[in-house]
Design an enzyme around this catalytic site. Structure first.
Site, PDB file in Angstrom:
ATOM      1  N   ARG A   1     -17.707  11.132  -8.290  1.00  0.00           N
ATOM      2  CA  ARG A   1     -16.487  10.829  -9.047  1.00  0.00           C
ATOM      3  C   ARG A   1     -16.142  12.005  -9.970  1.00  0.00           C
ATOM      4  O   ARG A   1     -16.995  12.846 -10.250  1.00  0.00           O
ATOM      5  CB  ARG A   1     -16.743   9.548  -9.860  1.00  0.00           C
ATOM      6  CG  ARG A   1     -15.550   9.030 -10.631  1.00  0.00           C
ATOM      7  CD  ARG A   1     -15.832   7.585 -10.980  1.00  0.00           C
ATOM      8  NE  ARG A   1     -15.014   7.015 -12.030  1.00  0.00           N
ATOM      9  CZ  ARG A   1     -13.779   6.549 -11.876  1.00  0.00           C
ATOM     10  NH1 ARG A   1     -13.181   6.659 -10.710  1.00  0.00           N
ATOM     11  NH2 ARG A   1     -13.137   5.980 -12.866  1.00  0.00           N
TER      12      ARG A   1
ATOM     13  N   THR B   1      -6.097   3.222  -3.883  1.00  0.00           N
ATOM     14  CA  THR B   1      -7.470   3.715  -3.687  1.00  0.00           C
ATOM     15  C   THR B   1      -7.735   3.405  -2.241  1.00  0.00           C
ATOM     16  O   THR B   1      -6.944   2.706  -1.609  1.00  0.00           O
ATOM     17  CB  THR B   1      -8.454   2.929  -4.584  1.00  0.00           C
ATOM     18  OG1 THR B   1      -8.272   3.330  -5.931  1.00  0.00           O
ATOM     19  CG2 THR B   1      -9.917   3.159  -4.226  1.00  0.00           C
TER      20      THR B   1
ATOM     21  N   SER C   1     -15.545   3.104 -13.727  1.00  0.00           N
ATOM     22  CA  SER C   1     -14.787   2.744 -12.522  1.00  0.00           C
ATOM     23  C   SER C   1     -15.021   1.287 -12.154  1.00  0.00           C
ATOM     24  O   SER C   1     -15.995   0.669 -12.596  1.00  0.00           O
ATOM     25  CB  SER C   1     -15.260   3.644 -11.377  1.00  0.00           C
ATOM     26  OG  SER C   1     -14.677   3.256 -10.164  1.00  0.00           O
TER      27      SER C   1
ATOM     28  N   GLY D   1      -8.009  -1.128  -8.203  1.00  0.00           N
ATOM     29  CA  GLY D   1      -8.334  -0.983  -9.627  1.00  0.00           C
ATOM     30  C   GLY D   1      -9.271  -2.088 -10.074  1.00  0.00           C
ATOM     31  O   GLY D   1     -10.267  -2.380  -9.408  1.00  0.00           O
TER      32      GLY D   1
HETATM   33  O1  DON Z   1     -12.147   3.878 -10.405  1.00  0.00           O
HETATM   34  C1  DON Z   1     -11.382   2.949 -10.610  1.00  0.00           C
HETATM   35  O2  DON Z   1     -11.743   1.838 -10.908  1.00  0.00           O
HETATM   36  C2  DON Z   1      -9.899   3.168 -10.427  1.00  0.00           C
HETATM   37  N1  DON Z   1      -9.585   4.552 -10.634  1.00  0.00           N
HETATM   38  C3  DON Z   1      -9.547   2.729  -9.057  1.00  0.00           C
HETATM   39  C4  DON Z   1      -8.096   2.782  -8.820  1.00  0.00           C
HETATM   40  C5  DON Z   1      -7.662   1.930  -7.724  1.00  0.00           C
HETATM   41  O3  DON Z   1      -8.403   1.202  -7.135  1.00  0.00           O
HETATM   42  C6  DON Z   1      -6.244   1.955  -7.426  1.00  0.00           C
HETATM   43  N2  DON Z   1      -5.943   1.074  -6.358  1.00  0.00           N
HETATM   44  N3  DON Z   1      -5.731   0.598  -5.464  1.00  0.00           N
END
Ligand code: DON
Length: 564
Positions: A107, A377, A448, A470
């Site tokens: 990350r 993501t 995260s 997210g």
């Molecule tokens: O690491 C995390 O939790 C966020 N940056 C993830 C972002 C995310 O999953 C966006 N979505 N679909």
């Protein structure tokens, strides 16, 4: 033994043919220890072209790690909203021969020049958008380091040939789906703020389904990475292009940041749940701890005696989510900077104590905060014929990251700095709040929710799964795990079930399509907002079948499986 391949856009299931003679021969072979196990392999990803690339690697004898590297680079081209080389993520790998499961944290890290209050004005107010859409929004990317590491350490194929298909896809282009064309058009304003992004990701008339989407700069960058190795990205010409642009434009990302990037090997967080062992990501992801905590709480109830997706079921889930997300906000952060009470949070005793509070109808205290939305993501799951498994979730954070592309690179930069807590109690893009544990510090990793998961039964991978979304990642994965383990659903059935999401704060229950009567009764206790949750890409490995499935919540995904 009969080999069959069935590829339908969303699901593939291959069954063995049970001819008596074949069975007899197999038994005979196994008696003489010549037949070890069925050789199955599968790939499930967000984009059909990436799945095909992964399957080809497996068909040609590569292992799951080789396929994962090829898929990760391919998604950087065909799924630019999330697939990336300007971002980072987590990979869980099960190595069958050693019966060992490891996790890699590749990350993003906070740049050396970052500081706690960098997103606040002089009066301490958080400046809107700075951690999401500005030159300060990017952490130091880890994807290239991650892919080179796993390839060198566990792969069997030269990384150049794993990157090649992606170079071709970027150079020759690929056909945009209706969804992708509309998605690019939706973010036009964001791209217009950056000259390079505007050039690559916008068209005067907008994109349409069927357009061929070419990314020349990205193809050249990938070519250089394939030729010169990871140093191209961390200290070579590409590194200089990135950091020069950041320097000229008031950013803080430097060559020193890139050259000092280090990934981490972390012990996965594992816990038992009924007959199964579940492994996921340790901090700096909150996913593993929160998932194990919620499963430990729910283990107190015989869930299959309750109807799936009933009011009683959801109320139990909501209470478990409430406690787990409150702990997430208070106690989780980068373990190199903050002592995370992992043992306590994942202990059965702690979960039992919470369960007692839930039975007494006690809820953790709250204050209200705003909700903001945003999701992008991507997760992929891979199984090879030796039983090695890869569960990988990576991201640029919100769709297309910061929307900033350093000239000549074709690389979209992440906006992962928003995953830090800009100020204690201030919500990020996912409405998540944080505390001291997740404050900004140089070289620290933002907390995260990404939760790549491998579930084991009898010490063998049983379910490989994960999701974007997210803060909703952890609750989506939880419901997938419960649907499969407690309710014995197929992956397709599970995908068809409406899900809920609750994260303590804001005090809102997010839900998908559910029965009207259920919505009416849930409404009595909580404010409800309807929202589509993240798409899951899973592989389920049973004795007589390997199932791979790409969730229909979003189009373009594909799962393929071969059962030999
Ligand atoms: O690491 C995390 O939790 C966020 N940056 C993830 C972002 C995310 O999953 C966006 N979505 N679909």
């Amino acid at each position: 033994m009969v080999k069959g391949i069935l590829k339908i856009s969303q699901i593939s299931k291959i069954y063995t043919l049970k001819f008596p003679v074949i069975v007899f021969v197999l038994i005979l072979l196994s008696f003489f220890s010549l037949f070890v196990k069925a050789e199955s392999y599968a790939v499930a990803t967000r984009h059909h072209l990436a799945t095909d690339i992964g399957m080809k690697v497996l068909e040609e004898g590569g292992n799951a790690i080789d396929a994962a590297v090829a898929v990760a680079f391919a998604l950087a081209v065909v799924n630019p909203s999330a697939g990336n080389i300007g971002g980072g993520g987590f990979m869980l790998i099960h190595l069958a021969e050693k019966n060992e499961t490891i996790s890699i944290d590749y990350r993003e890290r906070a740049p050396i020049k970052s500081y706690e209050k960098m997103f606040q004005d002089s009066s301490g107010k958080v400046i809107k958008g700075l951690s999401l859409n500005s030159i300060l929004a990017s952490g130091v990317p880890g994807t290239v380091a991650g892919m080179f590491y796993v390839s060198e350490k566990f792969g069997t194929i030269d990384i150049k040939s794993l990157i090649n298909p992606s170079i071709n896809l970027a150079r020759k282009g690929f056909v945009l789906s209706d969804f992708q064309a509309k998605n690019l058009n939706k973010y036009k304003k964001k791209f217009e703020k950056n000259e390079e992004a505007k050039k690559i990701f916008t068209r005067a008339k907008g994109f349409s389904e069927g357009d061929i989407f070419i990314q020349i700069d990205l193809s050249k960058t990938l070519e250089k990475i394939a030729k010169n190795g990871k140093k191209e990205f961390y200290s070579g010409e590409t590194a200089k292009k990135i950091t020069n642009f950041f320097q000229i434009n008031g950013g803080i990302l430097t060559l020193e940041d890139l050259s000092q990037y280090k990934l981490r090997l972390l012990t996965p967080v594992c816990g038992s749940y009924r007959l199964y062992e579940i492994c996921s990501m340790a901090p700096p992801s909150s996913g593993g701890i929160a998932l194990i905590q919620m499963l430990n709480i729910l283990e107190n109830v015989d869930l299959n005696k309750i109807n799936n997706n009933s009011e009683e079921y959801f109320k139990l889930l909501i209470s478990s989510m409430d406690y787990a997300y409150k702990d997430r906000a208070n106690y989780l952060g980068d373990p190199d900077f903050f002592k995370v009470p992992q043992e306590l949070l994942t202990s059965k005793k702690y979960a039992d104590d919470i369960f007692k509070l839930i039975q007494e109808r006690k809820t953790p205290s709250k204050a209200n905060i705003n909700i903001i939305e945003g999701e992008e993501t991507t997760h992929f799951s891979i199984l090879d014929k030796w039983g090695n498994a890869v569960s990988n979730t990576y991201t640029l954070n919100t769709a297309y990251g910061s929307g900033i592309i350093p000239p000549g690179t074709g690389i979209l930069m992440n906006n992962e700095m928003d995953d830090f807590s800009s100020k204690p109690g201030h919500p990020n893009a996912y409405g998540l709040i944080g505390s001291e544990a997740n404050k900004i510090e140089p070289k620290k990793t933002p907390l995260s929710s990404m939760s790549p998961v491998i579930v084991f039964r009898d010490q063998r991978p049983y379910l490989i799964t994960g999701s974007p979304g997210g803060s909703t990642i952890i609750t989506s994965v939880l419901q997938e795990v419960l649907n499969i383990l407690d309710f014995q659903m197929s992956l397709e059935e599970s995908s068809g079930k409406g899900r809920i999401h609750y994260q303590h704060l804001p005090d809102i229950l997010f839900h998908e399509d559910l029965d009207d009567s259920l919505i009416e009764s849930l409404k009595k206790e909580k404010k409800l907002i309807k929202r589509k949750l993240g798409e899951i890409h899973s592989i389920l490995i049973k004795k007589d079948i390997v199932e791979a499935f790409s969730d229909k919540r979003r189009p373009d995904g594909k799962a393929s499986a071969v059962y030999e």
